[in-house]
Design a protein around this motif. Sequence first.
Motif, short mmCIF file in Angstrom:
data_model
loop_
_atom_site.label_atom_id
_atom_site.label_comp_id
_atom_site.label_asym_id
_atom_site.label_seq_id
_atom_site.Cartn_x
_atom_site.Cartn_y
_atom_site.Cartn_z
N THR A 1 47.99 41.46 37.49
CA THR A 1 46.85 41.22 36.61
C THR A 1 46.51 42.43 35.75
O THR A 1 45.64 42.32 34.87
CB THR A 1 45.61 40.86 37.45
OG1 THR A 1 45.32 41.93 38.36
CG2 THR A 1 45.85 39.58 38.25
N LEU A 2 47.16 43.54 35.97
CA LEU A 2 46.86 44.75 35.22
C LEU A 2 47.31 44.62 33.78
O LEU A 2 48.48 44.25 33.52
CB LEU A 2 47.52 45.96 35.88
CG LEU A 2 47.23 47.34 35.25
CD1 LEU A 2 45.76 47.68 35.35
CD2 LEU A 2 48.09 48.42 35.92
N GLU B 1 37.05 49.48 33.45
CA GLU B 1 37.36 48.89 32.16
C GLU B 1 37.70 47.41 32.29
O GLU B 1 38.15 46.79 31.34
CB GLU B 1 38.54 49.65 31.52
CG GLU B 1 38.21 51.10 31.23
CD GLU B 1 39.36 51.82 30.55
OE1 GLU B 1 39.75 51.40 29.45
OE2 GLU B 1 39.86 52.79 31.13
N ASN B 2 37.49 46.85 33.44
CA ASN B 2 37.75 45.43 33.68
C ASN B 2 36.46 44.65 33.45
O ASN B 2 35.67 44.42 34.36
CB ASN B 2 38.25 45.23 35.12
CG ASN B 2 38.69 43.80 35.36
OD1 ASN B 2 38.84 43.03 34.41
ND2 ASN B 2 38.89 43.46 36.61
N VAL B 3 36.21 44.27 32.18
CA VAL B 3 34.98 43.58 31.80
C VAL B 3 35.26 42.09 31.72
O VAL B 3 36.09 41.64 30.94
CB VAL B 3 34.44 44.09 30.45
CG1 VAL B 3 33.16 43.36 30.08
CG2 VAL B 3 34.21 45.58 30.52
N THR B 4 34.59 41.32 32.58
CA THR B 4 34.71 39.86 32.56
C THR B 4 33.32 39.26 32.34
O THR B 4 32.33 40.00 32.20
CB THR B 4 35.29 39.35 33.88
OG1 THR B 4 34.42 39.76 34.95
CG2 THR B 4 36.67 39.93 34.13
N ASP C 1 50.46 42.62 44.99
CA ASP C 1 49.77 42.74 46.28
C ASP C 1 50.64 43.37 47.36
O ASP C 1 50.37 43.19 48.56
CB ASP C 1 49.27 41.37 46.75
CG ASP C 1 48.18 40.82 45.84
OD1 ASP C 1 47.42 41.63 45.29
OD2 ASP C 1 48.13 39.59 45.66
N GLU C 2 51.67 44.11 46.95
CA GLU C 2 52.46 44.90 47.89
C GLU C 2 52.11 46.37 47.69
O GLU C 2 51.70 46.79 46.60
CB GLU C 2 53.96 44.67 47.68
CG GLU C 2 54.42 43.28 48.04
CD GLU C 2 55.91 43.11 47.84
OE1 GLU C 2 56.45 42.09 48.31
OE2 GLU C 2 56.54 43.99 47.20
N MET C 3 52.33 47.16 48.73
CA MET C 3 51.91 48.56 48.68
C MET C 3 52.95 49.44 49.35
O MET C 3 53.49 49.12 50.41
CB MET C 3 50.55 48.71 49.37
CG MET C 3 50.00 50.13 49.39
SD MET C 3 48.26 50.20 49.92
CE MET C 3 48.39 49.57 51.60
#
Length: 802
Positions: A192-193, A481-484, A141-143
């Motif tokens: 989370t990637l 492609e993030n299937v939940t 969560d840093e950018m």
Amino acid sequence: MTLLDHKNAPADAPPRPTQPTGFAALLRDLGLGIRFAVSGGREGWIRTLLTAVGVGLGVALLLVAASAPHLLDERSAREQARAETKISESPDALAKKSDTSVLRISAETEYRGRTIGGFLMRADGAHPVLPPGVARFPGPDEMVVSPALKDLLGSSEGSLLKERLPYRITGTIGKAGLMAPGELLFYVGSDTLTPANGGHRIAGYGDPGPGKELPPILIVLIIMICVVLLVPVAIFIATAVRFGGDRRDRRLAALRLVGADIRMTRRIAAGEALFGSVLGLLVGLALFLVGCQFIGSVEVWDVSAFPSDLVPDPWLTALIAVAVPVTAVLVTLVALRSVVIEPLGVARNGRNRRRRLWWRLLIPVAGLAVLGLTGKVDEFSPVNPYPIAGGAVLVLVGLALLLPWLVEACVNRLHGGPVPWQLAIRRLQLSSGAASRAVSGIAVAVAGAVALQMLFAAVGDEFNRITGQDPTRAQFYTFSENVTGEAATRTIKEFRATKGVTAVIGTVESFAVKPGTFQDDEVQPTTLLTVGDCATLREIARIGSCREGDAFVVHPADKGLAKWMDKTARKGKAVELNYAAESIRGKKSKLWTLPADAPTVSSRRDPMGEEHWGIMATAGAIDPSTLPHAQTKAQIRVDDSVRDVAEYVRNTAARLDPGMRVVTLKSVARDRQYASVQTGLQAGATATLLLIAAAMLVSQLEQLRERKRLLSVLVAFGTRRSTLGWSVLWQTAVPVAIGLVAAVAGGLGLGAVMIWMVAKKVTDWWLFLPMTGAGAALILLVTLVSLPSLWRLMRPDGLRTE
């Protein structure tokens, strides 16, 4: 040294000093001309400064053009340096981690028409490779952002974008990682990637692979752009060195009175021009160096550059340094051939010596002949740039040479009319050369622009692709492609709740195979598996009755493809899901039985223009969370009347999945190389038009200064200022109108020949209308800006003389 011939000198007088001859005389006269330019008093300095400013503007733009090779090389080097070195796509390679490898996924987005590049990244080890320009790997969560993006996020204009990128900024990207100072780019850390939700593993940066060669037609366009942008600059420089020619000629007549011959006066005039051009080189260099300090904050058509990238090529710089003074001297000598300078005055272009037409027509005709003899350009043969550039230069230069004859021939046939009109026409009849030179730059620029626009329009279809998409059914397409669990349902629900969205088509797509047929060295029967609600399935297949838990077999229009999919989609039989998923996604494959009563229906194209076929099922029949190799897709229809509706859609997509891609549906897609060339043309044309506007303003002020006494006399005799103002407008507008007519004719001819060369057809003969309108607006602007100077020159003290 004396120039008087003392015929009656006494016999015992000392011998006269020997006059220098040959090269020594040339140096003496050039030096004398330089002294006149430097020590000619206020009038001399004004003329010299006008010349220096005019030449300096042109030299500054030429230096920018000479910097283009270095700028493009630097941009290309930085682009290659940040290109990722991918690990092989094989399942074994994707599963391998190292202390330096990184998982990442593109998070590119768009904000109010501007592209914002970005990536989500997750380090595999303690020492991950860093993108160029990044000092520290961003944590979860840093950018890390580019300076331009940081400014945008911190402004009120970027409030909606801030919702999409709610991460904590921990650093900025340095120059080594940016294409331009105005580039919008970010890197976000993620915990989370995974490969399951789209992440791909890279080993480092700096592996660009083979570059894409430019098509021959695109090379022809680039050649024409260079010619069209630079020829007006060269013509303007040639015009600038003739500022103040009338006063200079009167001063040369005074030199004739004290004994100077014709050759000496010409060499003195060349010395003045030489000094003005050299001073112009210095002014141009100063303008270039000063402008470089601010170039990073200037953005034209979304194009900007780092100041350090603007380094002129040494050979081109040397050519400019030599060509400008030589051009100044040659132009001055050629101009003096049409002037008879006698001890008692100057005779300029008498009635018995009209301009000749034949040699002026010969040059553009020769240019067209060169282009014709070059032949047609095809996609397989290399392009020889020299005859193309040479032919185009001859046509445009020939047009500039033809303009003085046209202006003189037209104004000599004009008589009568209101007083302002008569004043303007009479002035043009007496001396049309200065007016012709003032508008030659804009005429050439318009002619070149007309030819380029015709060429762009003719070859545009070559670089435009019909996508088959239907923007009337949906305006945006998203995929992830993030299937939940409940991915499709949640996606549809979130997008439907988004401000401005009127309809959503959401699916989860994967593949199914016939059980027991998977072999590494064989092609196994495979079909597409699509999961969605009934409303969505009806948008992509011709389905009648549908309830939760139903499944369908959807046949494509191609019967051969339908037979192939039927080998897998067997009603009442099992299909294998998640094949080869154990090593890639970490989940077991499973069997699922296609209901025996599943109806067979035909496919329907979706708004993307794609035909969907295979097995279609509702979420009640197959749980989307059991399909880890799937993609979540949504096609969204919006209300365009809602302001920033596109940004609301993208914000929802980022909230659902930061790696979700959002694509705007378009019926026609444009080639990126073609689009970048067109953007370069727009930026260069803007700079050239600004130069021409400045050139015309300087020329207008110089002509008004030359007529200072005449204007004061007219005012003293009771002429109204409004009359003189209108006369100045007509005096500028008439040559411009003639020049624009010639420019349109020349541009249409050049464009037609260039289109023939690339084996295309003319698609639009009326493309010259916007350019002629721009030229007319430019004339009006220059006239309005010069009016304050005109009012000042019409004072009674203008009658004073020394």
